[in-house]
Enzyme design. Structure first.
Site, mmCIF file in Angstrom:
data_model
loop_
_atom_site.group_PDB
_atom_site.id
_atom_site.type_symbol
_atom_site.label_atom_id
_atom_site.label_comp_id
_atom_site.label_asym_id
_atom_site.label_seq_id
_atom_site.Cartn_x
_atom_site.Cartn_y
_atom_site.Cartn_z
ATOM 1 N N VAL A 46 1.434 2.857 90.035
ATOM 2 C CA VAL A 46 0.458 3.890 89.695
ATOM 3 C C VAL A 46 0.372 4.914 90.822
ATOM 4 C CG1 VAL A 46 -1.978 4.363 89.157
ATOM 5 C CG2 VAL A 46 -0.871 2.314 88.230
ATOM 6 N N CYS A 47 0.463 4.457 92.061
ATOM 7 C CA CYS A 47 0.302 5.329 93.231
ATOM 8 C C CYS A 47 1.199 6.568 93.204
ATOM 9 C CB CYS A 47 0.519 4.542 94.521
ATOM 10 S SG CYS A 47 -0.618 3.159 94.714
#
Length: 187
Positions: A46-47
Site C-alpha cells: 500500500v505504501c
C-alpha cells in the site's frame, strides 16, 4: 492526548532526497506548510501507492506553499535502495526521512511499539511548526492526496481569515461560517 495545536518536538534525522543524503530537523517544518506522511515500511504494498499519489500531487502542494516529507522507521539507506529499485518510488522528488531511532514516530504518536513500524499517519503542520490536522489509518487502508489538498486549503483559509470556519465538505471558494450567538441552533 491530542497533538492538534502542539508544536513539533525537536528531532534530527537523516533523509534521502533527490539523489543525496540530507539532515532534517523540526526547523525544516517552519516557515511553510508541511505535510508529514508516516507509512509502515519500504518495499511493501500500500505504501508505494500512497507515496506515488503524493508525488502525483506534489506540484499542487508546492503551489499551496506546502512541502511533503514521507517518514518510515527504515533508514535513509533503505529509502535510497527502494528509490533505486522501484519504478514507482523512483518518481519521488520530495524528502524521504528515515526514522530507525523511532524518535519521530514517537513524537507524532504513531509508533507501533511491538512491530517497530509506524501507523499510516498524516500531519499538517503550519508555518509556525504547529500541528493543525492529524489523520491516522489502519495499515491496510491507503490515503488520498486529494483530500489532503482540501484540508490544506481549509487550514490556510482559516489561518488567513480569523473568525471564520470551514464547514463540512468545504471547497475553496465555498461559503464559510462566522461563529456567533446568532448562529447557535440555526444550522
Amino acid at each position: 492526548m491530542s497533538l492538534i495545536g502542539s508544536e513539533v518536538k525537536p528531532f534530527k534525522a537523516q533523509a534521502y532526497h533527490n539523489g543525496k543524503f540530507v539532515e532534517v530537523t523540526e526547523g525544516d517544518f517552519k516557515g511553510k506548510w508541511s505535510i508529514i506522511c508516516f507509512y509502515p515500511a519500504d518495499f511493501t504494498f500500500v505504501c508505494p501507492t500512497e507515496l506515488e499519489d503524493l508525488q502525483n500531487n506534489y506540484e499542487t502542494f508546492k503551489k499551496l506553499g506546502a512541502e511533503v516529507y514521507s517518514v518510515s522507521t527504515d533508514t535513509h539507506f533503505t529509502h535510497k535502495a527502494w528509490h533505486d529499485h522501484s519504478e514507482t518510488i523512483r518518481k519521488l522528488t520530495y524528502v524521504m526521512i528515515g526514522d530507525p531511532s523511532h524518535t519521530l514516530s514517537r513524537n507524532f504518536d504513531v509508533l507501533i511499539e511491538a512491530e517497530g513500524l509506524a501507523d499510516r499517519g498524516t500531519f499538517l503542520v503550519d508555518p509556525d511548526g504547529i500541528i493543525q490536522s492529524v489523520e491516522i489509518n489502519a495499515g491496510n487502508i491507503g490515503r488520498d492526496a486529494n483530500i489532503l489538498i482540501d484540508k490544506i486549503k481549509a487550514a490556510q483559509y482559516v489561518r488567513n481569515n480569523p473568525g471564520e470556519v470551514c464547514p463540512a465538505k468545504w471547497k475553496e471558494g465555498g461559503a464559510t461560517l462566522k461563529p456567533s450567538l446568532d448562529l447557535v441552533g440555526k444550522i
